[in-house]
Design an enzyme around this catalytic site. Sequence first.
Site, PDB file in Angstrom:
ATOM      1  N   ARG A  22      49.593  46.186  49.084  1.00  0.00           N
ATOM      2  CA  ARG A  22      48.439  46.992  48.666  1.00  0.00           C
ATOM      3  C   ARG A  22      47.216  46.535  49.469  1.00  0.00           C
ATOM      4  O   ARG A  22      46.875  45.349  49.443  1.00  0.00           O
ATOM      5  CB  ARG A  22      48.220  46.817  47.166  1.00  0.00           C
TER       6      ARG A  22
ATOM      7  N   LYS B  74      40.639  39.539  48.692  1.00  0.00           N
ATOM      8  CA  LYS B  74      40.468  38.850  47.409  1.00  0.00           C
ATOM      9  C   LYS B  74      39.787  37.499  47.547  1.00  0.00           C
ATOM     10  O   LYS B  74      39.714  36.905  48.629  1.00  0.00           O
ATOM     11  CB  LYS B  74      41.818  38.700  46.707  1.00  0.00           C
TER      12      LYS B  74
END
Length: 285
Positions: free
Chosen positions: A262, A228
Amino acid sequence: MSSTDHGSWLPCGDRELDLSRTHVMGILNTTPDSFSDGGQYQQLDAALRHVERMLEEGATLIDVGGESTRPGADPVSVDQELHRVVPVVEAIKARFDTIVSIDTSTPEVMRDSAAVGAGLINDVRALLRPGALQAAAHSGLPVCLMHMRGDPKSMQDAPRYESILNEVGRFLSERVEACEQAGIAREKLLLDPGFGFGKTLEHNLELFAQMHLLQPHGLPLLVGVSRKSMIGQLLQRPVEERLAGGLALTSLAVARGARIIRAHDVAATVDAVRMTEAVLAAAQR
């Protein structure tokens, strides 16, 4: 075993998930425009090969998504998402013995995916789309509720909070209450702080440092920080060079009680989880 022992099993369709330990959820995006792997797994054969590889690397769950939720992403039609997700879920369940999570906010996708074997609903909009709460309740599946301010198209347009922890916690508590009122048992709920969804780098860091305080109901946490932008912004790394930063965050998340991580890079993430759990277990002896 991590420091927080929920000591329970989460029923996920035809499988159960042991929440006394941390699991890695492998990401399967069937979209053309996801931020780090868009277009790679749109063909069923490629998707199934990727699933096989992630399971061999130690993933416990596979999270299938047909709508990109990267910053600035446009929504897709219901028919598009159904076409991208449901046949893949069905094919995975026919070939592999695993839990399939569906990364969706769309009621129709929840219903049709549950009918072909999905075991978990992972909703970045926390069942706020019209009909989603009812569809999730009707499916009988567990649900992960994520915090997001705004929607993917606009969520990164100068997000502001008086208190990031309090506001995220309040939102998640409200959604837990809404689920219970709709008939979804508390024992079937997980929480995701929503790193990168309507939050600046400073918001993400502050929330990460305090995320163990987001468990007022004792609900397990799912954490997704793989590749991210918070990693890229802090370390000045492009998407393909964010693994080391992501593994550092993985270890911190496990230490703070996360039960599902995740991830795109499953093998390395599984190693980070296992090493962290071993140290935490040694500290408890």
